[in-house]
Design a protein around this motif. Sequence first.
Motif, PDB file in Angstrom:
ATOM      1  N   GLY A 280       0.813  -1.207   0.000  1.00 15.38           N
ATOM      2  CA  GLY A 280       0.000   0.000   0.000  1.00 15.38           C
ATOM      3  C   GLY A 280       0.843   1.252   0.000  1.00 15.38           C
ATOM      4  N   THR A 281       1.957   1.229   0.743  1.00 15.18           N
ATOM      5  CA  THR A 281       2.865   2.375   0.749  1.00 15.18           C
ATOM      6  C   THR A 281       3.498   2.570  -0.623  1.00 15.18           C
ATOM      7  N   LEU A 283       2.188   1.895  -3.415  1.00 14.89           N
ATOM      8  CA  LEU A 283       1.183   2.433  -4.332  1.00 14.89           C
ATOM      9  C   LEU A 283       0.873   3.903  -4.066  1.00 14.89           C
ATOM     10  N   GLY A 284       1.490   4.469  -3.039  1.00 16.94           N
ATOM     11  CA  GLY A 284       1.296   5.885  -2.748  1.00 16.94           C
ATOM     12  C   GLY A 284       0.154   6.181  -1.806  1.00 16.94           C
ATOM     13  N   LEU A 285      -0.353   5.161  -1.099  1.00 14.35           N
ATOM     14  CA  LEU A 285      -1.449   5.386  -0.161  1.00 14.35           C
ATOM     15  C   LEU A 285      -0.929   6.057   1.111  1.00 14.35           C
ATOM     16  N   SER A 286      -1.754   6.912   1.676  1.00 10.39           N
ATOM     17  CA  SER A 286      -1.397   7.567   2.934  1.00 10.39           C
ATOM     18  C   SER A 286      -1.593   6.582   4.080  1.00 10.39           C
ATOM     19  N   GLN A 289      -5.227   5.897   4.600  1.00  4.60           N
ATOM     20  CA  GLN A 289      -5.798   5.020   3.575  1.00  4.60           C
ATOM     21  C   GLN A 289      -5.342   3.574   3.761  1.00  4.60           C
ATOM     22  N   ILE A 290      -4.111   3.368   4.192  1.00  5.16           N
ATOM     23  CA  ILE A 290      -3.621   2.006   4.430  1.00  5.16           C
ATOM     24  C   ILE A 290      -4.422   1.348   5.553  1.00  5.16           C
ATOM     25  N   ASN A 291      -4.658   2.119   6.632  1.00  6.19           N
ATOM     26  CA  ASN A 291      -5.446   1.564   7.742  1.00  6.19           C
ATOM     27  C   ASN A 291      -6.885   1.286   7.321  1.00  6.19           C
ATOM     28  N   ARG A 292      -7.485   2.206   6.573  1.00  2.00           N
ATOM     29  CA  ARG A 292      -8.894   2.079   6.221  1.00  2.00           C
ATOM     30  C   ARG A 292      -9.140   1.024   5.152  1.00  2.00           C
ATOM     31  N   LEU A 293      -8.247   0.936   4.177  1.00  4.12           N
ATOM     32  CA  LEU A 293      -8.490   0.062   3.029  1.00  4.12           C
ATOM     33  C   LEU A 293      -7.801  -1.294   3.127  1.00  4.12           C
ATOM     34  N   ILE A 294      -6.753  -1.402   3.917  1.00  8.18           N
ATOM     35  CA  ILE A 294      -5.974  -2.653   3.945  1.00  8.18           C
ATOM     36  C   ILE A 294      -5.951  -3.268   5.335  1.00  8.18           C
TER      37      ILE A 294
END
Length: 378
Positions: A280-281, A283-286, A289-294
Motif C-alpha cells: 500500500g505504501t 502504491l502511494g497510499l497515505s 488510507q492504508i489503515n482504512r483500506l488494507i
Amino acid sequence: MSQLFASQKFRRTALQAGFAIAAVLLIVSIILTGQRNIADQGIATGFGFLERTTGWPINFSVIEVSGRSTYARVLWAGLLNTMLVGFLTLIFATILGLLLALMRVSSNTLMKLVGTTYVEVFRNVPVILQVFFWYAILTHLPSPKQAYSIADSIYLSNRGLMFPAPSFSGNDLLLTALAFVALCIGIWVMRNHHTAMRRWIGAAVVFGVICAVLLVTGREPDMPLISTPELKGLRFVGGISLKPEFSALLIGLVLFGASYIGEIIRGGLLSVDRGKLEAGTALGLSPFQINRLIRIPLAFRAMLPSLTNQYVWLMKGTTVGIAIGYPDYFAIVSTSINQSGQTMELLALLMGGFIVINYSIGFAMNMLNERIKLKGRS
C-alpha cells in the motif's frame, strides 16, 4: 449379542444415550421436587402475576412506566433499559477500542505510550469500582439551580444531563413500525446499491423521510417542535434527561470494555502481513488510507471471534448497574421477586431474556463472520 457389545461404535452410542437419559431424569427429579416443596409451602405458581400492578415506579425507563403498570410492562421496561445501555456500550467501546488499538500500533512514541497507559489502567481496575467512581463524580455535581449550562438549553447537574429533543406524543406502536420500515429500507439500499455515493444518498434520503414522518405524525398539534429543558422548582422539565445512574454505568462499561476491545483489535492489526502494508505504501497510499483500506478490513476477520465473546460479556456486565440503582433487567427482576414472591418464574424470565439477547448477538456476529470469511477452493 457379544459381537454387538464388542462394537466400539455401539458402546460409544450406548454410553452417550445413557448419559443423556441420566441428565433428563435428574432435571425432571429436580423440577418435581421443587414443585412439591413449593406446593407444601403454599406458594402460588404460574405467570398470572404478570397482569397484576406493581405499585412501585422506576426512576428511568425507555417507555412510560408508573406505579399502576403491570409486572409485564415493568419487566419489559427493564429489558429495554438493559438493551439500551448494553448496545450503546458496544458501539462506543468499539469506537474507543479501535482508536486505542491504532495508537498502540502507531510508530509515534507518545501515542503508543498514551494507548498503553490507558489499557493498563482501565483493564486492571474492576468494572464495578469504575462504575462507583463515575457515579460518585456525577452525583456530586451542582444542584439543578446551580447547574452548568450551555446556551441555556443543555444543563448538567447532580440530577443528570438534560438536553433538547424533538417532541413526540409517545405513540410507541407507530414509532416501532416506522423504525422497522426504516430498517427494511436501509437494508434494501445497502444490498441493491453497490456504489458508495448511491449508498450515502439512499441513506440520507431514508433518514430525512423518517425524521419528517416522525416530526409530523408523532407530535400532537399543541406540542412544540423541540422540547427544551426548563427549571421548575428543584427539577428540570422537558427535553431528554440522562440520569446519573445511566450515565455512570455507560461511562464505566465503555471505558472498561474499550481496554479489552482495544487489545483484541490490536492483535488483529498485528496479524496483518506487513508485505500488504508495504504494498500500500508503494502504491502511494497515505497511512490513513492504508489503515482504512488494507489493515482494518484484513484484521477484522482475525479478531471477530474474540470480539463476539467480548460483546457477550459486556452485555452481561450491565448487571453491575444494580449496585448504583440503575433499573436494568436484573434489578427489576430482583425487586419483582421481593414484591411478588414468584421466584422461579422471574428467574426463568431473567435467564430467558439474557439468553435471547446474547444468542442474538452471537448469531449476528456469526452471520457476519460467515459472510466475510475467505472461501476455500472446492
